[in-house]
Scaffold this motif. Structure first.
Motif, PDB file in Angstrom:
ATOM      1  N   SER A   1       0.815  -1.214   0.000  1.00 35.64           N
ATOM      2  CA  SER A   1       0.000   0.000   0.000  1.00 35.64           C
ATOM      3  C   SER A   1       0.848   1.262   0.000  1.00 35.64           C
ATOM      4  N   LYS A   2       2.164   1.124   0.168  1.00 39.88           N
ATOM      5  CA  LYS A   2       3.060   2.276   0.204  1.00 39.88           C
ATOM      6  C   LYS A   2       3.552   2.634  -1.194  1.00 39.88           C
ATOM      7  N   ASN A   3       4.043   3.861  -1.355  1.00 41.22           N
ATOM      8  CA  ASN A   3       4.655   4.257  -2.620  1.00 41.22           C
ATOM      9  C   ASN A   3       5.933   3.465  -2.854  1.00 41.22           C
ATOM     10  N   ILE A   4       6.411   3.501  -4.072  1.00 42.93           N
ATOM     11  CA  ILE A   4       7.543   2.665  -4.452  1.00 42.93           C
ATOM     12  C   ILE A   4       8.806   2.993  -3.661  1.00 42.93           C
ATOM     13  N   SER A   5       8.967   4.238  -3.222  1.00 44.47           N
ATOM     14  CA  SER A   5      10.171   4.606  -2.478  1.00 44.47           C
ATOM     15  C   SER A   5      10.321   3.779  -1.213  1.00 44.47           C
ATOM     16  N   ALA A   6       9.200   3.457  -0.556  1.00 47.79           N
ATOM     17  CA  ALA A   6       9.256   2.659   0.670  1.00 47.79           C
ATOM     18  C   ALA A   6       9.751   1.250   0.382  1.00 47.79           C
ATOM     19  N   VAL A   7       9.314   0.675  -0.738  1.00 54.86           N
ATOM     20  CA  VAL A   7       9.735  -0.675  -1.103  1.00 54.86           C
ATOM     21  C   VAL A   7      11.214  -0.687  -1.478  1.00 54.86           C
ATOM     22  N   LEU A   8      11.638   0.284  -2.265  1.00 53.85           N
ATOM     23  CA  LEU A   8      13.045   0.344  -2.668  1.00 53.85           C
ATOM     24  C   LEU A   8      13.947   0.555  -1.459  1.00 53.85           C
ATOM     25  N   LYS A   9      13.513   1.398  -0.549  1.00 51.14           N
ATOM     26  CA  LYS A   9      14.323   1.653   0.643  1.00 51.14           C
ATOM     27  C   LYS A   9      14.443   0.386   1.492  1.00 51.14           C
ATOM     28  N   ALA A  10      13.351  -0.378   1.591  1.00 49.08           N
ATOM     29  CA  ALA A  10      13.391  -1.632   2.332  1.00 49.08           C
ATOM     30  C   ALA A  10      14.354  -2.618   1.689  1.00 49.08           C
ATOM     31  N   LEU A  11      14.389  -2.669   0.360  1.00 51.84           N
ATOM     32  CA  LEU A  11      15.333  -3.542  -0.337  1.00 51.84           C
ATOM     33  C   LEU A  11      16.770  -3.081  -0.104  1.00 51.84           C
ATOM     34  N   GLU A  12      16.969  -1.771  -0.020  1.00 52.31           N
ATOM     35  CA  GLU A  12      18.313  -1.245   0.207  1.00 52.31           C
ATOM     36  C   GLU A  12      18.841  -1.567   1.600  1.00 52.31           C
ATOM     37  N   VAL A  13      17.937  -1.802   2.545  1.00 54.56           N
ATOM     38  CA  VAL A  13      18.353  -2.116   3.901  1.00 54.56           C
ATOM     39  C   VAL A  13      19.223  -3.376   3.933  1.00 54.56           C
ATOM     40  N   THR A  14      19.041  -4.266   2.970  1.00 52.55           N
ATOM     41  CA  THR A  14      19.857  -5.489   2.917  1.00 52.55           C
ATOM     42  C   THR A  14      21.324  -5.185   2.685  1.00 52.55           C
ATOM     43  N   GLY A  15      21.639  -4.005   2.121  1.00 56.41           N
ATOM     44  CA  GLY A  15      23.026  -3.658   1.809  1.00 56.41           C
ATOM     45  C   GLY A  15      23.535  -4.280   0.530  1.00 56.41           C
ATOM     46  N   LYS A  16      22.685  -5.006  -0.176  1.00 57.10           N
ATOM     47  CA  LYS A  16      23.116  -5.708  -1.388  1.00 57.10           C
ATOM     48  C   LYS A  16      22.788  -4.957  -2.673  1.00 57.10           C
ATOM     49  N   VAL A  17      21.852  -4.009  -2.599  1.00 56.92           N
ATOM     50  CA  VAL A  17      21.434  -3.283  -3.798  1.00 56.92           C
ATOM     51  C   VAL A  17      21.186  -1.825  -3.453  1.00 56.92           C
ATOM     52  N   LYS A  18      21.205  -0.981  -4.485  1.00 54.84           N
ATOM     53  CA  LYS A  18      20.885   0.438  -4.336  1.00 54.84           C
ATOM     54  C   LYS A  18      20.189   0.879  -5.615  1.00 54.84           C
ATOM     55  N   PHE A  19      19.287   1.850  -5.492  1.00 63.37           N
ATOM     56  CA  PHE A  19      18.459   2.252  -6.620  1.00 63.37           C
ATOM     57  C   PHE A  19      18.540   3.752  -6.892  1.00 63.37           C
ATOM     58  N   LYS A  20      18.268   4.092  -8.136  1.00 60.98           N
ATOM     59  CA  LYS A  20      18.076   5.473  -8.540  1.00 60.98           C
ATOM     60  C   LYS A  20      16.782   5.533  -9.335  1.00 60.98           C
ATOM     61  N   VAL A  21      15.941   6.524  -9.041  1.00 59.83           N
ATOM     62  CA  VAL A  21      14.678   6.685  -9.748  1.00 59.83           C
ATOM     63  C   VAL A  21      14.777   7.878 -10.675  1.00 59.83           C
ATOM     64  N   ASP A  22      14.483   7.651 -11.934  1.00 63.81           N
ATOM     65  CA  ASP A  22      14.532   8.699 -12.955  1.00 63.81           C
ATOM     66  C   ASP A  22      13.195   8.696 -13.679  1.00 63.81           C
ATOM     67  N   GLY A  23      12.275   9.569 -13.226  1.00 66.18           N
ATOM     68  CA  GLY A  23      10.935   9.577 -13.817  1.00 66.18           C
ATOM     69  C   GLY A  23      10.229   8.274 -13.535  1.00 66.18           C
ATOM     70  N   ASN A  24       9.831   7.583 -14.620  1.00 64.20           N
ATOM     71  CA  ASN A  24       9.131   6.318 -14.482  1.00 64.20           C
ATOM     72  C   ASN A  24      10.085   5.127 -14.576  1.00 64.20           C
ATOM     73  N   ARG A  25      11.381   5.406 -14.508  1.00 59.30           N
ATOM     74  CA  ARG A  25      12.372   4.328 -14.575  1.00 59.30           C
ATOM     75  C   ARG A  25      13.068   4.181 -13.230  1.00 59.30           C
ATOM     76  N   VAL A  26      13.286   2.939 -12.842  1.00 61.78           N
ATOM     77  CA  VAL A  26      14.046   2.617 -11.643  1.00 61.78           C
ATOM     78  C   VAL A  26      15.317   1.897 -12.086  1.00 61.78           C
ATOM     79  N   ILE A  27      16.460   2.417 -11.687  1.00 63.62           N
ATOM     80  CA  ILE A  27      17.743   1.869 -12.124  1.00 63.62           C
ATOM     81  C   ILE A  27      18.468   1.270 -10.931  1.00 63.62           C
ATOM     82  N   VAL A  28      18.856   0.007 -11.052  1.00 62.22           N
ATOM     83  CA  VAL A  28      19.665  -0.632 -10.006  1.00 62.22           C
ATOM     84  C   VAL A  28      21.109  -0.208 -10.222  1.00 62.22           C
ATOM     85  N   ILE A  29      21.673   0.535  -9.257  1.00 55.69           N
ATOM     86  CA  ILE A  29      23.011   1.095  -9.455  1.00 55.69           C
ATOM     87  C   ILE A  29      24.058   0.362  -8.626  1.00 55.69           C
ATOM     88  N   LYS A  30      23.679  -0.699  -7.947  1.00 49.07           N
ATOM     89  CA  LYS A  30      24.650  -1.476  -7.187  1.00 49.07           C
ATOM     90  C   LYS A  30      24.282  -2.938  -7.273  1.00 49.07           C
TER      91      LYS A  30
END
Length: 382
Positions: free
Chosen positions: A353-382
């Protein structure tokens, strides 16, 4: 659920005697708690926390200020699920977008899927269910189609007379409900069966099953079924790789074209799953998997399969690529992963029910991935 049940499960987890289902339940509760770790609880503290948890869960709210029940055994059970990869349990109530964390432009922070779809009638007419008014929206032969106040589609058979050959032709015609990426919907068929349709899915069915020997429907994507019992008229779900035959039961079918497997998960009753070569009978708590023209059956935690219907992402050693595809479908975004994550698997629970930023941030908590959001694109940068 009663207070004594919560207390009993927490005590079992603490003692290391809980079943896998009880451990899952305890871990689900952790999703609601704050981050203050405590090594153990006294009897009085446990009773107090149990009371707060029970009252909060019963009225559907998140506890405003509750200690996190983080017994050593619970921590061990969670971490052992995927040692070395990372487990995320994130307090979404306190989520904020930080400048140095997930790089998100708030203007483009994708919202979760909306409750809407497109209905295509037997005559080819298309109706946007987002724009359709509440009440009667269409009629077909012996069936009236309604949109309820809470945004569901309901087919109701008319109490009428014998059908003419013309109306029989309309009855046996097919309707289709289609959800785009970023959409979901629910429909109740004329026989009383209820279907929840996930994002990027298509469901085709007869407006009425009168005069038909089988209640045959077709699915592309994912749906959860609660089928009305009718022994004389089997309910059959057809996908591109299999058929599922039932008389009356609760089950989930995941059959996306961009996934390598087709999964059918049974919660109640029994079903027969058939591919091109063989067939299997499923019992509650089992899941069939069709991959590379092979059909297999395994025991699973059914709550993971239907988490999407209940408003959560639940990943248990989930392939990272599959996680990205689920997120992309739900938020209607393009996700680009140029890294080497073929062997990466993650586990955790995040609210859908949360916006995508909450989900991406939760995934980043693992320390294994990092994201960048550019408009409607999400880029895995790590």
């Amino acid at each position: 659920m009663e207070k004594k049940d919560i207390k009993e499960i927490l005590n079992k987890v603490s003692a290391g005697t809980a079943t896998s289902e009880e451990e899952y339940t305890a871990k689900y509760w952790l999703h609601y708690f704050s981050k203050d770790d405590i090594p153990a609880l006294s009897e009085d503290e446990l009773n107090q926390e149990t009371e707060i948890i029970y009252n909060s869960l019963m009225d559907g709210r998140t506890p405003a200020k509750v200690k996190r029940l983080w017994y050593p055994a619970v921590a061990a059970a969670c971490l052992l699920m995927i040692l070395g990869v990372g487990l995320f349990y994130y307090n979404l109530q306190n989520t904020e977008i930080l400048k140095n964390d997930v790089v998100v432009n708030k203007i483009h922070d994708a919202a979760p899927a909306q409750n809407t779809a497109t209905l295509t009638l037997a005559n080819g007419k298309k109706i946007s269910l987002a724009d359709a008014p509440t009440g009667l929206i269409a009629e077909q032969a012996d069936v009236s189609i309604f949109k309820t106040a809470d945004g569901k589609l309901v087919y109701k058979a008319k109490s009428s007379t014998a059908s003419t050959s013309e109306s029989f032709s309309e009855n046996s015609g097919l309707n289709t409900i289609t959800t785009a990426r970023g959409q979901q919907y629910q429909v109740e068929l004329s026989d009383g069966s209820k279907i929840w349709l996930n994002a990027a899915s298509s469901f085709t069915f007869s407006a009425t099953f009168a005069s038909l020997k089988q209640r045959k429907v077709e699915l592309s994507g994912e749906a959860y079924f609660e089928v009305a019992k009718d022994k004389a008229h089997p309910f059959i779900v057809k996908t591109d790789k299999q058929e599922v035959e039932v008389l009356g039961t609760h089950f989930n079918v995941n059959s996306y074209s961009d996934e390598n497997t087709t999964k059918t998960t049974l919660l109640e009753g029994s079903v027969k799953v058939s591919d091109k070569k063989e067939q299997k009978i499923l019992h509650p708590g089992q899941e069939s998997v069709v991959t590379n023209n092979a059909l297999s059956v395994q025991n699973v935690n059914t709550q993971e399969a239907v988490a999407w219907k209940n408003g959560d992402f639940i990943f248990d050693n989930e392939d990272f690529g599959s996680i990205l595809r689920q997120v992309a479908r739900w938020y209607n975004v393009e996700i680009i992963d140029n890294g080497n994550h073929e062997d990466l698997h993650l586990s955790g629970t995040v609210s859908r029910s949360k916006n995508i930023s909450a989900v991406l941030k939760a995934l980043e908590v693992t320390g294994k991935v990092k994201f960048k959001v550019d408009g409607n694109r999400v880029i895995v940068i790590k």
